[in-house]
Design a protein around this motif. Structure first.
Motif, short mmCIF file in Angstrom:
data_model
loop_
_atom_site.label_atom_id
_atom_site.label_comp_id
_atom_site.label_asym_id
_atom_site.label_seq_id
_atom_site.Cartn_x
_atom_site.Cartn_y
_atom_site.Cartn_z
N PHE B 6 113.23 24.07 55.29
CA PHE B 6 112.49 23.88 54.04
C PHE B 6 111.16 24.62 54.08
O PHE B 6 110.81 25.37 53.16
CB PHE B 6 112.26 22.38 53.82
CG PHE B 6 111.28 22.09 52.73
CD1 PHE B 6 111.65 22.21 51.41
CD2 PHE B 6 109.98 21.71 53.03
CE1 PHE B 6 110.75 21.95 50.40
CE2 PHE B 6 109.08 21.45 52.03
CZ PHE B 6 109.46 21.57 50.71
N LEU B 47 118.75 21.74 49.57
CA LEU B 47 119.00 20.66 48.62
C LEU B 47 120.48 20.38 48.42
O LEU B 47 120.85 19.65 47.50
CB LEU B 47 118.38 21.01 47.26
CG LEU B 47 116.88 20.85 47.13
CD1 LEU B 47 116.38 21.50 45.88
CD2 LEU B 47 116.53 19.38 47.13
N PHE B 107 96.47 15.54 41.72
CA PHE B 107 97.84 15.65 42.23
C PHE B 107 97.96 14.96 43.58
O PHE B 107 98.90 14.22 43.84
CB PHE B 107 98.22 17.13 42.34
CG PHE B 107 99.58 17.35 42.92
CD1 PHE B 107 100.71 17.13 42.16
CD2 PHE B 107 99.74 17.76 44.22
CE1 PHE B 107 101.97 17.32 42.68
CE2 PHE B 107 100.99 17.96 44.76
CZ PHE B 107 102.10 17.73 43.99
N GLN B 112 101.88 11.30 43.17
CA GLN B 112 103.05 11.20 44.04
C GLN B 112 104.14 10.37 43.39
O GLN B 112 103.97 9.19 43.12
CB GLN B 112 102.65 10.56 45.37
CG GLN B 112 101.48 11.23 46.05
CD GLN B 112 101.82 12.62 46.52
OE1 GLN B 112 102.92 12.85 46.99
NE2 GLN B 112 100.88 13.53 46.40
N LEU B 113 105.30 10.97 43.16
CA LEU B 113 106.45 10.25 42.66
C LEU B 113 107.13 9.54 43.81
O LEU B 113 107.06 10.01 44.95
CB LEU B 113 107.45 11.22 42.02
CG LEU B 113 107.06 11.83 40.69
CD1 LEU B 113 108.04 12.93 40.35
CD2 LEU B 113 107.08 10.78 39.61
N PRO B 114 107.79 8.42 43.55
CA PRO B 114 108.58 7.82 44.62
C PRO B 114 109.73 8.75 44.99
O PRO B 114 110.46 9.22 44.12
CB PRO B 114 109.11 6.52 43.98
CG PRO B 114 109.01 6.75 42.52
CD PRO B 114 107.84 7.66 42.30
N SER B 115 109.83 9.06 46.27
CA SER B 115 110.85 10.01 46.71
C SER B 115 111.97 9.27 47.42
O SER B 115 111.78 8.79 48.54
CB SER B 115 110.21 11.04 47.64
OG SER B 115 111.17 11.98 48.04
N PRO B 116 113.14 9.17 46.77
CA PRO B 116 114.25 8.49 47.45
C PRO B 116 114.67 9.26 48.69
O PRO B 116 114.50 10.47 48.76
CB PRO B 116 115.37 8.49 46.39
CG PRO B 116 114.72 8.89 45.12
CD PRO B 116 113.51 9.69 45.47
N PRO B 118 116.93 11.30 50.84
CA PRO B 118 118.13 12.10 50.54
C PRO B 118 119.35 11.66 51.32
O PRO B 118 120.49 11.90 50.91
CB PRO B 118 117.72 13.53 50.91
CG PRO B 118 116.34 13.48 51.38
CD PRO B 118 115.83 12.08 51.37
N ALA B 119 119.13 11.01 52.46
CA ALA B 119 120.28 10.61 53.28
C ALA B 119 121.09 9.52 52.59
O ALA B 119 122.31 9.44 52.75
CB ALA B 119 119.81 10.12 54.65
N THR B 121 121.03 9.04 49.16
CA THR B 121 121.48 9.46 47.83
C THR B 121 122.67 10.41 48.00
O THR B 121 122.61 11.31 48.84
CB THR B 121 120.35 10.19 47.10
OG1 THR B 121 119.13 9.55 47.40
CG2 THR B 121 120.57 10.19 45.61
N PRO B 122 123.72 10.24 47.19
CA PRO B 122 124.86 11.17 47.33
C PRO B 122 124.48 12.56 46.86
O PRO B 122 123.82 12.72 45.83
CB PRO B 122 125.93 10.55 46.43
CG PRO B 122 125.16 9.72 45.46
CD PRO B 122 123.98 9.20 46.19
#
Lengths: 102, 171
Positions: B6, B47, B107, B112-116, B118-119, B121-122
């Motif tokens: 990344f 991604l 910023f 900061q948005l809540p970041s789910p 990735p592991a 989330t499908p």
């Protein structure tokens, strides 16, 4: 090292968009301005794919499809216009293409 | 590993994009655009959107940048003249600087948005089947419209590239 969170992807998207916008504003060559427009389009796709991935939805990914198609059509028409303009005016510098000004 | 990739692709994307803006030579700018697009495709791979990464390389790097290079060489576009330095009022400069700093700091402070994770989330973008399903059910009408858009663009390009003598020819 920055962890690949949603915020990091959005930050990259914003930065890429800002760089593209800067290029559109400061460059004088029509072709390079057009390249910077493409950068801005691609920046928006990063945000769409990142939102799709982190929220587990499919819509953002499908929209990237549409953006790619529209970008291809846009580049074809835009470059044709630039070539036609060059044939008429023998220049690609925006400061010389000011017929519509005033 | 994903962290490393990344960061690598993010830096590549941004540095090459800056190269597009900075380079005086249009051919070099197109090459930097190509590098930047490769970086974006790498980000798509991180991604898990493999098809999109492939399409981005195919459409953008393969077709669009090649077209750009073609036109740059055809028109023999010389490098840019440097933009004339314009006098910007001091007040405008200070205002712009304050706005930029305020934007960046807000910023970092609360943007900061809540970041789910990735592991958990499908990764829906990884499978081809879902793209096909979406394109042929929910997004069927937009796909048809895009087909027409491409047709219209093709006709437009043919009309534009026809040689006409002055305005009399259009009537």
């Amino acid at each position: 090292m920055i962890a690949p969170t949603l915020n990091a992807y959005l930050a990259i998207s914003v930065l890429l968009f800002a760089i593209g916008l800067l290029g559109v504003l400061i460059r004088r060559n029509v072709l390079v301005i057009f390249m910077c427009l493409e950068l801005m389009l691609v920046a928006s796709t990063i945000a769409l794919v990142a939102y799709s991935r982190f929220n587990g939805t499919m819509d953002g990914n499908v929209f990237v499809f549409f953006i790619l198609t529209v970008a291809a059509a846009e580049v074809a028409v835009g470059l044709a216009i630039i070539v036609a303009l060059f044939r008429k005016r023998q220049t690609t510098a925006v400061q010389d293409l000011n017929t519509l000004k005033n | 590993m994903a962290d490393l990739l990344f960061n690598l692709f993010a830096v590549l994307t941004l540095v090459a994009a800056a190269g597009v803006v900075i380079n005086r030579n249009a051919v070099n700018a197109a090459m930097c655009l190509l590098l930047s697009l490769v970086g974006v495709a790498g980000l798509f791979v991180v991604l898990d959107a493999y098809l999109l990464a492939f399409l981005l390389l195919l459409v953008y790097a393969g077709a669009i940048v090649a077209l750009f290079l073609f036109i740059v060489m055809l028109l023999d576009a010389k490098g840019d003249v440097p933009a004339p330095v314009r006098k910007i009022p001091l007040l405008a400069r200070i205002m712009a600087l304050v706005l930029v700093i305020a934007g960046i700091s807000s910023f970092f402070a609360r943007g900061q948005l809540p970041s789910p994770d990735p592991a958990t989330t499908p990764a829906l973008g990884a499978s081809l089947k879902l793209y096909a399903y979406q394109l042929f059910t929910v997004y069927l009408l937009p796909v048809q419209i895009l087909g027409f858009l491409l047709l219209i663009a093709m006709i437009g390009v043919i009309v534009l590239s026809k040689k006409f003598e002055g305005l009399d020819d259009i009537k």
